[in-house]
Design an enzyme around this catalytic site. Sequence first.
Site, PDB file in Angstrom:
ATOM      1  N   GLN A   1      46.805  31.511  50.939  1.00 18.66           N
ATOM      2  CA  GLN A   1      45.617  30.557  50.885  1.00 18.66           C
ATOM      3  C   GLN A   1      46.051  29.085  50.920  1.00 18.66           C
ATOM      4  O   GLN A   1      47.024  28.616  51.717  1.00 18.66           O
ATOM      5  CB  GLN A   1      45.101  30.719  49.460  1.00 18.66           C
ATOM      6  CG  GLN A   1      44.372  32.126  49.323  1.00 18.66           C
ATOM      7  CD  GLN A   1      45.492  33.318  49.118  1.00 18.66           C
ATOM      8  OE1 GLN A   1      46.018  33.384  48.120  1.00 18.66           O
ATOM      9  NE2 GLN A   1      45.042  34.250  50.156  1.00 18.66           N
TER      10      GLN A   1
ATOM     11  N   LYS B   1      49.685  28.625  58.456  1.00 16.75           N
ATOM     12  CA  LYS B   1      51.085  28.956  58.025  1.00 16.75           C
ATOM     13  C   LYS B   1      51.794  29.790  58.552  1.00 16.75           C
ATOM     14  O   LYS B   1      53.115  29.771  58.567  1.00 16.75           O
ATOM     15  CB  LYS B   1      50.671  29.428  56.242  1.00 16.75           C
ATOM     16  CG  LYS B   1      50.213  28.295  55.393  1.00 16.75           C
ATOM     17  CD  LYS B   1      49.685  28.760  54.144  1.00 16.75           C
ATOM     18  CE  LYS B   1      48.575  29.908  54.010  1.00 16.75           C
ATOM     19  NZ  LYS B   1      47.392  29.768  54.480  1.00 16.75           N
TER      20      LYS B   1
ATOM     21  N   GLY C   1      43.530  26.981  52.893  1.00 15.98           N
ATOM     22  CA  GLY C   1      43.711  28.068  53.726  1.00 15.98           C
ATOM     23  C   GLY C   1      43.464  27.734  55.055  1.00 15.98           C
ATOM     24  O   GLY C   1      43.085  26.835  55.607  1.00 15.98           O
ATOM     25  N   ASP C   2      44.057  28.895  55.740  1.00 20.33           N
ATOM     26  CA  ASP C   2      44.196  28.670  57.394  1.00 20.33           C
ATOM     27  C   ASP C   2      44.865  27.763  58.103  1.00 20.33           C
ATOM     28  O   ASP C   2      44.352  27.253  59.027  1.00 20.33           O
ATOM     29  CB  ASP C   2      42.657  28.901  57.713  1.00 20.33           C
ATOM     30  CG  ASP C   2      42.091  30.325  57.151  1.00 20.33           C
ATOM     31  OD1 ASP C   2      42.782  31.438  56.777  1.00 20.33           O
ATOM     32  OD2 ASP C   2      40.815  30.398  56.799  1.00 20.33           O
TER      33      ASP C   2
ATOM     34  N   THR D   1      36.859  37.168  49.714  1.00 18.20           N
ATOM     35  CA  THR D   1      36.880  38.041  50.868  1.00 18.20           C
ATOM     36  C   THR D   1      36.553  39.446  50.517  1.00 18.20           C
ATOM     37  O   THR D   1      36.655  40.219  51.119  1.00 18.20           O
ATOM     38  CB  THR D   1      38.270  37.922  51.281  1.00 18.20           C
ATOM     39  OG1 THR D   1      39.178  38.180  50.174  1.00 18.20           O
ATOM     40  CG2 THR D   1      38.667  36.450  51.639  1.00 18.20           C
TER      41      THR D   1
ATOM     42  N   SER E   1      51.990  20.867  65.648  1.00 14.28           N
ATOM     43  CA  SER E   1      51.841  21.970  66.333  1.00 14.28           C
ATOM     44  C   SER E   1      50.653  21.952  67.333  1.00 14.28           C
ATOM     45  O   SER E   1      49.535  21.241  66.812  1.00 14.28           O
ATOM     46  CB  SER E   1      51.382  23.214  65.306  1.00 14.28           C
ATOM     47  OG  SER E   1      50.988  24.401  65.934  1.00 14.28           O
TER      48      SER E   1
ATOM     49  N   GLY F   1      45.130  36.008  55.824  1.00 16.27           N
ATOM     50  CA  GLY F   1      45.216  36.401  57.349  1.00 16.27           C
ATOM     51  C   GLY F   1      46.133  35.578  57.874  1.00 16.27           C
ATOM     52  O   GLY F   1      45.432  34.222  58.230  1.00 16.27           O
ATOM     53  N   HIS F   2      47.236  35.854  58.319  1.00 19.30           N
ATOM     54  CA  HIS F   2      48.114  34.884  58.912  1.00 19.30           C
ATOM     55  C   HIS F   2      48.254  35.535  60.293  1.00 19.30           C
ATOM     56  O   HIS F   2      48.961  36.494  60.733  1.00 19.30           O
ATOM     57  CB  HIS F   2      49.555  34.645  58.158  1.00 19.30           C
ATOM     58  CG  HIS F   2      49.296  34.242  56.684  1.00 19.30           C
ATOM     59  ND1 HIS F   2      50.599  34.182  55.834  1.00 19.30           N
ATOM     60  CD2 HIS F   2      48.242  33.633  56.028  1.00 19.30           C
ATOM     61  CE1 HIS F   2      49.981  33.661  54.613  1.00 19.30           C
ATOM     62  NE2 HIS F   2      48.913  33.277  55.003  1.00 19.30           N
TER      63      HIS F   2
ATOM     64  N   ASN G   1      43.672  39.296  50.815  1.00 16.46           N
ATOM     65  CA  ASN G   1      42.661  37.907  51.421  1.00 16.46           C
ATOM     66  C   ASN G   1      43.241  37.241  52.160  1.00 16.46           C
ATOM     67  O   ASN G   1      42.504  36.463  52.984  1.00 16.46           O
ATOM     68  CB  ASN G   1      42.041  37.302  50.008  1.00 16.46           C
ATOM     69  CG  ASN G   1      43.258  36.845  49.157  1.00 16.46           C
ATOM     70  OD1 ASN G   1      44.390  37.328  49.228  1.00 16.46           O
ATOM     71  ND2 ASN G   1      43.045  36.027  48.090  1.00 16.46           N
TER      72      ASN G   1
HETATM   73  P1  GDP Z   1      47.112  30.952  58.136  1.00 16.64           P
HETATM   74  O1  GDP Z   1      46.094  31.650  57.295  1.00 16.64           O
HETATM   75  O2  GDP Z   1      47.359  29.301  57.286  1.00 16.64           O
HETATM   76  O3  GDP Z   1      48.409  31.573  58.842  1.00 16.64           O
HETATM   77  O4  GDP Z   1      46.158  30.526  59.466  1.00 16.64           O
HETATM   78  P2  GDP Z   1      45.376  31.422  60.179  1.00 16.64           P
HETATM   79  O5  GDP Z   1      46.243  32.592  61.049  1.00 16.64           O
HETATM   80  O6  GDP Z   1      44.213  32.181  59.140  1.00 16.64           O
HETATM   81  O7  GDP Z   1      44.404  30.368  61.016  1.00 16.64           O
HETATM   82  C1  GDP Z   1      45.155  29.565  62.060  1.00 16.64           C
HETATM   83  C2  GDP Z   1      44.592  29.739  63.264  1.00 16.64           C
HETATM   84  O8  GDP Z   1      45.031  29.054  64.054  1.00 16.64           O
HETATM   85  C3  GDP Z   1      45.173  31.061  64.117  1.00 16.64           C
HETATM   86  O9  GDP Z   1      44.101  31.614  64.930  1.00 16.64           O
HETATM   87  C4  GDP Z   1      46.243  30.438  64.712  1.00 16.64           C
HETATM   88  O10 GDP Z   1      46.770  31.407  65.802  1.00 16.64           O
HETATM   89  C5  GDP Z   1      45.992  29.202  65.224  1.00 16.64           C
HETATM   90  N1  GDP Z   1      46.861  27.922  65.400  1.00 16.64           N
HETATM   91  C6  GDP Z   1      48.020  27.927  64.559  1.00 16.64           C
HETATM   92  N2  GDP Z   1      48.623  26.726  64.953  1.00 16.64           N
HETATM   93  C7  GDP Z   1      47.726  26.026  66.152  1.00 16.64           C
HETATM   94  C8  GDP Z   1      47.868  24.999  66.688  1.00 16.64           C
HETATM   95  O11 GDP Z   1      48.495  24.216  66.690  1.00 16.64           O
HETATM   96  N3  GDP Z   1      46.877  24.835  67.739  1.00 16.64           N
HETATM   97  C9  GDP Z   1      45.604  25.787  68.023  1.00 16.64           C
HETATM   98  N4  GDP Z   1      44.812  25.491  68.925  1.00 16.64           N
HETATM   99  N5  GDP Z   1      45.620  26.843  67.379  1.00 16.64           N
HETATM  100  C10 GDP Z   1      46.848  27.031  66.244  1.00 16.64           C
HETATM  101  P1  IMO Z   2      44.928  32.433  54.053  1.00 15.18           P
HETATM  102  O1  IMO Z   2      46.252  32.866  53.586  1.00 15.18           O
HETATM  103  C1  IMO Z   2      41.308  30.789  53.695  1.00 15.18           C
HETATM  104  C2  IMO Z   2      39.118  31.912  49.939  1.00 15.18           C
HETATM  105  C3  IMO Z   2      37.682  32.860  50.269  1.00 15.18           C
HETATM  106  C4  IMO Z   2      36.916  32.557  48.860  1.00 15.18           C
HETATM  107  C5  IMO Z   2      37.661  32.294  47.976  1.00 15.18           C
HETATM  108  C6  IMO Z   2      38.156  33.507  46.937  1.00 15.18           C
HETATM  109  O2  IMO Z   2      44.875  33.089  55.499  1.00 15.18           O
HETATM  110  O3  IMO Z   2      45.164  31.116  54.441  1.00 15.18           O
HETATM  111  P2  IMO Z   2      39.262  35.835  47.070  1.00 15.18           P
HETATM  112  O4  IMO Z   2      39.350  37.044  48.112  1.00 15.18           O
HETATM  113  O5  IMO Z   2      40.464  35.103  46.690  1.00 15.18           O
HETATM  114  O6  IMO Z   2      38.459  35.995  45.651  1.00 15.18           O
HETATM  115  O7  IMO Z   2      38.536  34.249  47.907  1.00 15.18           O
HETATM  116  O8  IMO Z   2      38.998  31.790  48.829  1.00 15.18           O
HETATM  117  N1  IMO Z   2      40.178  32.467  50.649  1.00 15.18           N
HETATM  118  C7  IMO Z   2      40.777  31.824  51.855  1.00 15.18           C
HETATM  119  N2  IMO Z   2      40.224  30.936  52.650  1.00 15.18           N
HETATM  120  N3  IMO Z   2      42.153  31.268  54.010  1.00 15.18           N
HETATM  121  C8  IMO Z   2      42.986  32.364  52.984  1.00 15.18           C
HETATM  122  O9  IMO Z   2      44.013  32.812  52.973  1.00 15.18           O
HETATM  123  C9  IMO Z   2      41.924  32.698  51.989  1.00 15.18           C
HETATM  124  N4  IMO Z   2      42.078  33.453  50.887  1.00 15.18           N
HETATM  125  C10 IMO Z   2      40.990  33.375  50.062  1.00 15.18           C
HETATM  126  O10 IMO Z   2      37.071  32.642  51.607  1.00 15.18           O
HETATM  127  O11 IMO Z   2      36.272  31.131  49.281  1.00 15.18           O
HETATM  128 MG    MG Z   3      44.426  32.590  57.399  1.00 20.08          MG
END
Ligand code: GDP
Ligand code: IMO
Ligand code: MG
Length: 429
Positions: free
Chosen positions: A223, A16, A12-13, A129, A411, A40-41, A38
């Site tokens: 995720q 996306k 995750g994170d 979460t 990116s 967070g984009h 759960n």
């Molecule tokens: P997602 O859940 O896959 O949408 O990712 P998140 O938003 O949870 O986490 C990605 C984090 O990295 C966010 O704070 C974005 O603003 C940041 N981000 C995304 N792409 C880049 C990148 O290429 N460089 C940097 N420095 N930050 C980025």
């Molecule tokens: P995005 O879409 C990162 C992780 C939680 C935990 C496990 C199970 O932003 O990438 P849950 O709440 O589903 O019961 O948690 O999965 N988890 C994530 N980690 N990014 C996420 O979403 C996540 N959604 C759940 O931290 O380890």
């Molecule tokens: Mg996220």
Amino acid sequence: MQVDVLLGLQWGDEGKGKIVDVLASRYQIVARFQGGPNAGHTLVIGGKKFVLHTIPSGIFREHLINLIGNGVVLDPVTLEKEITQLTTAGISVQNRLLLSRKAHLILPTHRYLDAASEAAKGSSKIGSTLKGIGPTYMDKTGRNGIRTGDIHLAGFDQRYQTLKKKHLHLISLFPEIEFNLAEEEERWMASLDALRQIPQVDGEYYLHDALQSGKRVLAEGAQGSLLDIDFGTYPFVTSSNTITAGVCTGLGIAPQRIGEVYGVTKAYCTRVGSGPFPTELHDEAGDYLRKVGHEFGSTTGRPRRCGWVDLPLLKYSIMLNGVTQLVVTKIDVMNAMSEIQAATAYRYEGKRHTNVPYDLNLVSVEPEWHAFAGWEQELASCTKFEDLPQPCRSFIHYLEEFLHVPVTMVSTGPERESLIERERVSASA
Ligand code: GDP
Ligand code: IMO
Ligand code: MG
């Protein structure tokens, strides 16, 4: 037309949300197919940061429709807050947000059950979460769930009371779980009024008709593949299928309708919550990635565990998803590093392995490393792949050769504009 898919290849994170926002300009519909609050984009638009939990990341592109699919579990309170956040920023969801009737509702008591489940696990807790995801999917598969379409039906209140009663009975086994149901229930019930304003559709028919009439659809994953309920690092996973297969069940799309699959990976790796992480760094390099990459959860604010990119795991995710294009994010976070590492194989039980073992929780794997020279310069001025410093390009080329998938996007920052594209980036026909 085919449905293109964008999803995460790690835990995750991966970034996306940002990539969906960029790609969305080429599509007419963006549809979330699984997960719930759960997720967070994060999107950074015009210097302003937005975090979306339930609403698809296409919402900032005015021309397109955003669909919350049947595979999603939805908390109406979170959704209402998101709509308010957007409306305050001048972005209307009216006529641009649709909801599948078959998405399941997260009740306040689902969240208490999540807390109870974690409490019962003690030190082996998942690090959920605590948004009620697991218990809601359990009610769905246990055939007890309440769907969004039910909020328009006469028997809704009765069904809610029955399910709540069942939950309260289960929660009574965990007296240490504290909650204020009366207050939260009132808030939840009030948020249903906002939910009733959102047009509901039979998402499967809606998408079928849209594809028949030539509309381009992008499915947005939440995720990451290593959190998939079947193929992730079980039991430290989420409760849905986060891989491409989840698009079929989470939106009602036939398998032969899947087109391009964009797999997003960070140039390194992170994980929030518990569970195995073979390439995790417990040294200054890990702290550095966390600090420079702002690696703190978008949903919970928890510090993310950081490590080097893990190629056996990425290869596994690519295999499961049928990834056709790789997107490498956050490469800029490593700008100042003099050396970068990637795991290329694992050593365990006295042998070298390139496959992921049955249970990463049970075997202690020792990664085999490949070292790369860092580029030790900023990338802000790079707009084309050729502009990237040679060591940075070598790193990307190595990933492509190892993984047998082209890297079509790199990116270089959180903003929409910080993206380098290469050929093969087109919505499929
Ligand atoms: P997602 O859940 O896959 O949408 O990712 P998140 O938003 O949870 O986490 C990605 C984090 O990295 C966010 O704070 C974005 O603003 C940041 N981000 C995304 N792409 C880049 C990148 O290429 N460089 C940097 N420095 N930050 C980025
Ligand atoms: P995005 O879409 C990162 C992780 C939680 C935990 C496990 C199970 O932003 O990438 P849950 O709440 O589903 O019961 O948690 O999965 N988890 C994530 N980690 N990014 C996420 O979403 C996540 N959604 C759940 O931290 O380890
Ligand atoms: Mg996220």
